[in-house]
Structure formats: C-alpha cells, structure tokens
Write a protein that holds these residues in place. Structure first.
Motif, PDB file in Angstrom:
ATOM      1  N   LEU A 126     -18.916  14.109  57.168  1.00  0.00           N
ATOM      2  CA  LEU A 126     -18.083  13.076  56.543  1.00  0.00           C
ATOM      3  C   LEU A 126     -18.682  11.693  56.809  1.00  0.00           C
ATOM      4  N   PRO A 127     -18.585  10.778  55.847  1.00  0.00           N
ATOM      5  CA  PRO A 127     -19.271   9.471  55.972  1.00  0.00           C
ATOM      6  C   PRO A 127     -18.547   8.502  56.902  1.00  0.00           C
ATOM      7  N   THR A 128     -18.508   8.818  58.190  1.00  0.00           N
ATOM      8  CA  THR A 128     -17.915   7.930  59.188  1.00  0.00           C
ATOM      9  C   THR A 128     -19.018   7.461  60.141  1.00  0.00           C
ATOM     10  N   ILE A 129     -18.623   6.718  61.182  1.00  0.00           N
ATOM     11  CA  ILE A 129     -19.609   6.258  62.159  1.00  0.00           C
ATOM     12  C   ILE A 129     -20.347   7.437  62.773  1.00  0.00           C
ATOM     13  N   GLY A 130     -19.617   8.540  62.992  1.00  0.00           N
ATOM     14  CA  GLY A 130     -20.245   9.709  63.608  1.00  0.00           C
ATOM     15  C   GLY A 130     -21.396  10.272  62.791  1.00  0.00           C
ATOM     16  N   PHE A 131     -21.300  10.214  61.468  1.00  0.00           N
ATOM     17  CA  PHE A 131     -22.373  10.718  60.605  1.00  0.00           C
ATOM     18  C   PHE A 131     -23.651   9.917  60.819  1.00  0.00           C
ATOM     19  N   HIS A 132     -23.520   8.598  60.812  1.00  0.00           N
ATOM     20  CA  HIS A 132     -24.698   7.751  61.008  1.00  0.00           C
ATOM     21  C   HIS A 132     -25.190   7.832  62.452  1.00  0.00           C
ATOM     22  N   LEU A 133     -24.255   8.020  63.387  1.00  0.00           N
ATOM     23  CA  LEU A 133     -24.631   8.147  64.790  1.00  0.00           C
ATOM     24  C   LEU A 133     -25.497   9.379  65.010  1.00  0.00           C
ATOM     25  N   GLU A 134     -25.073  10.496  64.446  1.00  0.00           N
ATOM     26  CA  GLU A 134     -25.863  11.725  64.582  1.00  0.00           C
ATOM     27  C   GLU A 134     -27.222  11.573  63.904  1.00  0.00           C
ATOM     28  N   SER A 135     -27.241  10.926  62.741  1.00  0.00           N
ATOM     29  CA  SER A 135     -28.500  10.730  62.022  1.00  0.00           C
ATOM     30  C   SER A 135     -29.478   9.904  62.848  1.00  0.00           C
ATOM     31  N   TYR A 136     -28.976   8.842  63.492  1.00  0.00           N
ATOM     32  CA  TYR A 136     -29.852   7.999  64.313  1.00  0.00           C
ATOM     33  C   TYR A 136     -30.398   8.768  65.511  1.00  0.00           C
ATOM     34  N   PHE A 137     -29.548   9.572  66.128  1.00  0.00           N
ATOM     35  CA  PHE A 137     -30.020  10.352  67.270  1.00  0.00           C
ATOM     36  C   PHE A 137     -31.075  11.368  66.850  1.00  0.00           C
ATOM     37  N   LYS A 138     -30.871  12.023  65.724  1.00  0.00           N
ATOM     38  CA  LYS A 138     -31.845  13.014  65.251  1.00  0.00           C
ATOM     39  C   LYS A 138     -33.174  12.359  64.907  1.00  0.00           C
ATOM     40  N   GLN A 139     -33.114  11.120  64.418  1.00  0.00           N
ATOM     41  CA  GLN A 139     -34.339  10.410  64.039  1.00  0.00           C
ATOM     42  C   GLN A 139     -34.986   9.696  65.212  1.00  0.00           C
ATOM     43  N   GLY A 140     -34.338   9.701  66.365  1.00  0.00           N
ATOM     44  CA  GLY A 140     -34.881   9.030  67.530  1.00  0.00           C
ATOM     45  C   GLY A 140     -34.639   7.541  67.552  1.00  0.00           C
ATOM     46  N   ASN A 141     -33.745   7.048  66.688  1.00  0.00           N
ATOM     47  CA  ASN A 141     -33.420   5.616  66.655  1.00  0.00           C
ATOM     48  C   ASN A 141     -32.272   5.350  67.630  1.00  0.00           C
ATOM     49  N   TYR A 142     -32.583   5.371  68.914  1.00  0.00           N
ATOM     50  CA  TYR A 142     -31.527   5.300  69.930  1.00  0.00           C
ATOM     51  C   TYR A 142     -30.901   3.907  70.014  1.00  0.00           C
ATOM     52  N   ALA A 143     -31.655   2.861  69.755  1.00  0.00           N
ATOM     53  CA  ALA A 143     -31.095   1.512  69.801  1.00  0.00           C
ATOM     54  C   ALA A 143     -30.003   1.351  68.748  1.00  0.00           C
ATOM     55  N   GLU A 144     -30.262   1.832  67.526  1.00  0.00           N
ATOM     56  CA  GLU A 144     -29.258   1.752  66.475  1.00  0.00           C
ATOM     57  C   GLU A 144     -28.045   2.612  66.809  1.00  0.00           C
ATOM     58  N   ALA A 145     -28.291   3.791  67.419  1.00  0.00           N
ATOM     59  CA  ALA A 145     -27.181   4.665  67.785  1.00  0.00           C
ATOM     60  C   ALA A 145     -26.281   4.016  68.832  1.00  0.00           C
ATOM     61  N   ILE A 146     -26.884   3.386  69.838  1.00  0.00           N
ATOM     62  CA  ILE A 146     -26.094   2.722  70.869  1.00  0.00           C
ATOM     63  C   ILE A 146     -25.322   1.554  70.283  1.00  0.00           C
ATOM     64  N   ALA A 147     -25.921   0.839  69.331  1.00  0.00           N
ATOM     65  CA  ALA A 147     -25.221  -0.278  68.688  1.00  0.00           C
ATOM     66  C   ALA A 147     -23.981   0.218  67.957  1.00  0.00           C
TER      67      ALA A 147
END
Length: 249
Positions: A24-45
């Motif tokens: 579902l298109p919530t913060i969690g969706f983008h959070l998981e995507s950032y973690f999978k891509q290794g974009n940890y700074a964006e995920a923490i933000a």
C-alpha cells in the motif's frame, strides 16, 4: 474516550506504516523500498518524519481540526483502480484457491480423495504447523518476560517522581519513539542485520511491548496518592492525600 481515541489514532498510523510493507502507498512502502535499495539515509529520514507525526498528534488531532482532517483526507484519497475482474478474483479465491488440492477435482464420496487429503496434510502438520506452534509459544513467552523486565527498567524515565520535569519529557520522547515503531517493521530491520532466526522477533516484540507498558506505568505513577505521613513529595508533583489517610495511619 478522548485519550483512547488518540491512542487508536496512533495505532491506526502504526498500522498504515506496516501495511506499506505489503504494497500500500504509505510511508512503510517507501521505507521498505529505501532499505532494499540500500538508501539508509532516506529511510531514516522517513522514519524520523513518522516519529514526528506520532509525537505531535495531540497538537493537530483536536476536535476543531477534525473537519479539516476529513476534508484533506478526501482531497488526497487516490482514485479507485481495477474493474469487475476483482470480483472474479475473489470468487476464484474462495471457490478454488483456498480449497485443499486433493479436494479440488476429487469426489467427496470417494475414499481415495480423503486418503489423498491425509497424505497431503500430514507433512504440513508435522513439518510446519506443529513446529511453528511450539516455536511461536516459546518466542511469545521469552518476548513477554523480556518486555516485563524492560518495562520495569524504563518506566522511571517517564515519571516526574524520578527524573523531574526535564527528564520526564526526554524519557517520554524516547519511549514514544520506541512504542511508535511497529514491531513488524523493527523485526524486518533486525532481520536484515542479524539474519533469519527467532532473535529479531524477540527483540522487536520485547522493545515495542516493553516501551508501551513502561510508558503506561510511568504515567500511572504520577496519579498515585501519597499518604498523609509521606516524607517529601517531589516539587514537580502536587501532593495528593487519600481521604481518611490520617486516621488510617
């Protein structure tokens, strides 16, 4: 009712974060995507933004703002997608997909159908259901015990009786962040760091539930009534006396 409604709103926001992990298109969706891509700074933000949203809910979730919140929700609500095939998918799911494989094409009056069903179900029961049940019970008991110990250790940091006003606010911010982090998301993050085992789930459940229980315990200590012969009450807490306490003492 006001306090409980705010708490359920917080639970709803935590749930939307978790639902993002299933698409579902919530913060969690983008959070998981950032973690999978290794974009940890964006995920923490994103995670910090979520903490701010949870921590400030008492400021923007007020009776006077409810109409504005409803209107804003309607304006940003995405349009429904899909067609009549959705009903076909549901019908196929209930009529075919959830039916055990041996029963889909076999006759219920045929003994071979039930024999095939037993052969199909036995490995699942012995290899997955029973071991999974035992492991779930063990995990839940360990996490429950750890959460109780953690709650007893954490509740003083949210009580003015222990740390005063300044420490009280700092402790509340810490526990709000801990309890606002859904255990599913925390377990997911720990799983990426520690690998597959029961430990990520134990830590996630213990931290989340321990923070909730510790927060509630700490808040409850501020409502305690002191005996009339109590020594000295903290300056930040008004001394409360029970009726008849002098006579009882």
């Amino acid at each position: 009712m006001k306090t409980y409604t705010l708490y359920r709103l917080e639970c709803g926001m935590r749930s939307t974060l978790v639902l993002g992990f299933v698409g579902l298109p919530t913060i969690g969706f983008h959070l998981e995507s950032y973690f999978k891509q290794g974009n940890y700074a964006e995920a923490i933000a994103l995670l910090l933004c979520f903490y701010v949203l949870i921590g400030t809910r008492r400021l923007w979730a007020r009776p006077s703002t409810v109409p504005l919140l409803i209107l804003a929700s309607l304006l940003v609500l995405p349009e429904a997608t899909g067609s009549g095939s959705t009903f076909n998918n549901l019908a196929r799911f209930f009529e075919h997909d959830i039916v055990p494989a041996p029963l889909r094409n076999g006759s219920l009056a045929d003994p071979q159908t039930w024999s095939a069903l037993a052969s199909w179900a036995w490995p699942i029961v012995t290899g997955q259901i029973l071991p999974g049940t035992v492991q779930t019970l063990i995990l839940a008991q360990i996490a429950l015990t750890a959460a109780a110990i953690l709650a007893l250790g954490l509740y003083p940091i949210v009580s003015r009786l222990f740390l005063g006003r300044a420490g009280h606010y700092l402790g509340r911010a810490l526990l709000v962040a801990a309890r606002s982090t859904p255990e599913y998301m925390l377990a997911y993050l720990l799983l990426q760091l520690m690998g597959p085992s029961m430990l990520p789930a134990i830590i996630a459940l213990s931290l989340h539930n321990g923070a909730i229980a510790g927060y509630l315990l700490g808040r409850q200590t501020e409502e305690l009534s002191f005996r009339a012969d109590a020594r000295k009450a903290p300056t930040s807490i008004s001394l409360k006396r029970r009726p008849g306490s002098m006579a009882n003492s």
